[in-house]
Motif scaffolding. Structure first.
Motif, short mmCIF file in Angstrom:
data_model
loop_
_atom_site.label_atom_id
_atom_site.label_comp_id
_atom_site.label_asym_id
_atom_site.label_seq_id
_atom_site.Cartn_x
_atom_site.Cartn_y
_atom_site.Cartn_z
N PRO A 107 1.08 -1.23 0.03
CA PRO A 107 0.15 -0.17 -0.28
C PRO A 107 1.03 1.39 0.19
O PRO A 107 1.50 1.44 1.11
CB PRO A 107 -1.22 0.11 1.80
N LEU A 108 0.96 1.97 -0.74
CA LEU A 108 1.79 3.00 -1.23
C LEU A 108 1.32 4.22 -1.73
O LEU A 108 -0.21 3.96 -3.23
CB LEU A 108 2.79 2.82 -2.22
N GLY A 109 0.89 5.64 -0.68
CA GLY A 109 -0.55 6.70 -1.41
C GLY A 109 -1.31 6.07 -1.12
O GLY A 109 -2.37 7.07 -2.21
N GLY A 110 -1.45 5.25 -0.18
CA GLY A 110 -3.14 5.04 0.02
C GLY A 110 -3.83 3.84 -0.87
O GLY A 110 -5.09 3.77 -1.11
N LYS A 111 -2.99 3.67 -2.00
CA LYS A 111 -3.79 2.64 -2.94
C LYS A 111 -2.33 1.41 -3.04
O LYS A 111 -1.48 1.60 -3.30
CB LYS A 111 -3.70 2.88 -4.56
N PRO A 112 -2.93 -0.20 -4.05
CA PRO A 112 -2.21 -1.25 -4.14
C PRO A 112 -1.73 -0.90 -5.03
O PRO A 112 -1.25 -0.67 -5.93
CB PRO A 112 -3.52 -2.33 -3.64
N THR A 113 0.14 -1.19 -4.20
CA THR A 113 1.09 -0.82 -5.32
C THR A 113 1.57 -2.78 -5.44
O THR A 113 2.35 -3.36 -5.11
CB THR A 113 2.17 0.17 -5.61
N PRO A 114 0.97 -3.32 -6.90
CA PRO A 114 0.93 -4.51 -6.97
C PRO A 114 2.73 -5.34 -7.86
O PRO A 114 3.24 -3.35 -8.76
CB PRO A 114 0.74 -4.67 -8.38
N PHE A 115 3.99 -5.77 -7.54
CA PHE A 115 4.32 -5.78 -8.15
C PHE A 115 5.05 -7.13 -8.83
O PHE A 115 4.36 -8.17 -8.23
CB PHE A 115 6.49 -6.19 -6.51
N VAL A 116 5.05 -7.33 -9.86
CA VAL A 116 4.59 -7.98 -11.22
C VAL A 116 5.46 -8.72 -11.99
O VAL A 116 6.67 -7.97 -12.26
CB VAL A 116 3.23 -7.59 -12.29
#
Length: 218
Positions: free
Chosen positions: A35-44
């Motif tokens: 969760p970065l900046g209030g949103k989920p950041t996926p690593f793919v």
């Protein structure tokens, strides 16, 4: 008490699956979700032979702001996805429930997710969410990591246990590394990505059933 869920979902049935969908035959791995900046950041993670197609397809999606190359190792590349998920995003709901994404793999058609929920109540809330949103989720397995039925190998499957043991014995985790995942794959007659997936899932399961066991209720 925490609970682990393994599920499958059609790629077109959830937002991230549609964003990451490419027609070429390959498998994507969702390493983690932060969760970065209030949103989920996926690593793919994706194999290099479809990298250009993947980058072009993802960048063209209207909800994607940017896709950043994080790391390249052997024949795979890791990306971080900067996107604007909707409020009804499946992944946003997972984070809101304090669930942990233990692993996910996907193709053009289907994704398989492994999630750890902090309680059965959180899992029930998740199930209510995808039913209300009419998302076609298929639950494959639900289990509690503290149960004694984890088995003699702490919940690992025989292939996971065999591959992890072979990797340790052959020096995969030594410094310097004595064997590559491709060499391990050749010894088992499977793909490099399959070996990587066995090791990742095996280690994750082993840690969950040994180091992250909940304290028993008093």
């Amino acid at each position: 008490m925490s609970v682990i869920v393994e599920l499958t979902i059609p790629s077109v049935e959830f937002e991230l699956g549609r964003i990451l969908r490419i027609e070429e035959p390959t498998q994507l791995t969702l390493e983690t979700m932060v969760p970065l900046g209030g949103k989920p950041t996926p690593f793919v993670r994706i194999r290099n032979e479809v990298r250009e197609t993947f980058e072009r397809s993802v960048r063209e999606h209207p909800s994607v702001n940017d896709i950043q190359l994080v790391d390249t190792h052997e024949d795979e590349t890791l990306y971080a996805l900067n996107w604007d998920p909707s409020e009804a995003s499946l992944l946003r709901r997972i984070l809101d429930l304090d669930a942990v994404l233990m692993g996910a793999t996907g193709t053009a058609d289907t994704w398989g997710l492994e999630l750890r929920f902090p309680s059965h109540e959180a899992l029930s809330s998740f199930q209510e969410f995808y039913l209300d949103e009419d998302i076609d989720v298929s639950i494959e397995r639900i289990y509690n990591p503290t149960k004694p039925d984890a088995g003699p190998w702490y919940g690992m499957t025989p292939p996971q246990r065999e591959t992890l043991a072979a990797a340790v014995e052959a020096g995969y985790y030594s410094l310097p590394r004595q064997i590559s995942t491709q060499e391990l794959a050749d010894s088992f007659g499977i793909s490099d990505q399959a070996v990587t997936e066995r090791l990742r899932r095996g280690i994750s399961t082993l840690v969950l059933n040994t180091l992250l066991i909940d304290e028993p209720d008093e």
